[in-house]
Design a protein around this motif. Sequence first.
Motif: not given
Length: 173
Positions: A89-90, A106-107, A125-126, A138-139
Motif C-alpha cells: 500500500y502506498p 510501500l507498506l 520500502v521507498l 491509498p487503500y
Amino acid sequence: MRLPFVVCLSLIVPLSHAEPEDVDWLDLLTAEDLDAMLAMPEIGHDGGEGDSTFYTPGGLKQLPNLPAVMYSTRTVAALDEQALSLVGYPVPLEREAGSPLRRFLLLPYPGACNHLPPPPPNQIVLVSYPAGIAVDDPYVPLRVSGTLKIQAQGDAAYTLDADSVGAVEEIEL
C-alpha cells in the motif's frame, strides 16, 4: 546429440527476461525478526486519524514501548540487488494533488500512517518510479516490480527502483 550454440543461447536469453519473483513481506524479515514478529501480541486499531503521529514533526514514527522488533532495521542480504515484485500500500511522498505518484513508501498494510502504528523499517520500502502512476485511493494495493536494494533512507530499510507499478485486482490478492 550436441545443440548448436545459437540454439543453446536462445534457451538462455528468455530466462534473463523472466518475470521478477513475487516476494512476500515476510521474506523481507530476517529469521530472528520473523520469530519475534510471530510471537508479538496483536497491535490495536485504536484511535482515529487525529490520534496518529503522522501529522506531527517527524511523521511516520513508531510509538514508544512497542516490542523491539517494531524498530528493527535488520535486512535480508540475499535480497540486495534482486529483481522482484511486491504487493503493498502506498504512502505518497513529494506529491502535488492530482499529479502522478513517483516517490512513495510501500507498506504491507493500509492505514499505517493514520490508524495503525507504522511497520518497522525493514517492512517499509521507498519506491522510485519516474514514469509515475495515478493513485486516487491509498487503500488500493499496488504491485511494484523492480530492483530491491538494501539502503536505509528515512524510515525505510529498503529502496526499490520500480520498472512497473500497477493496481492489484482483488482476484490477485
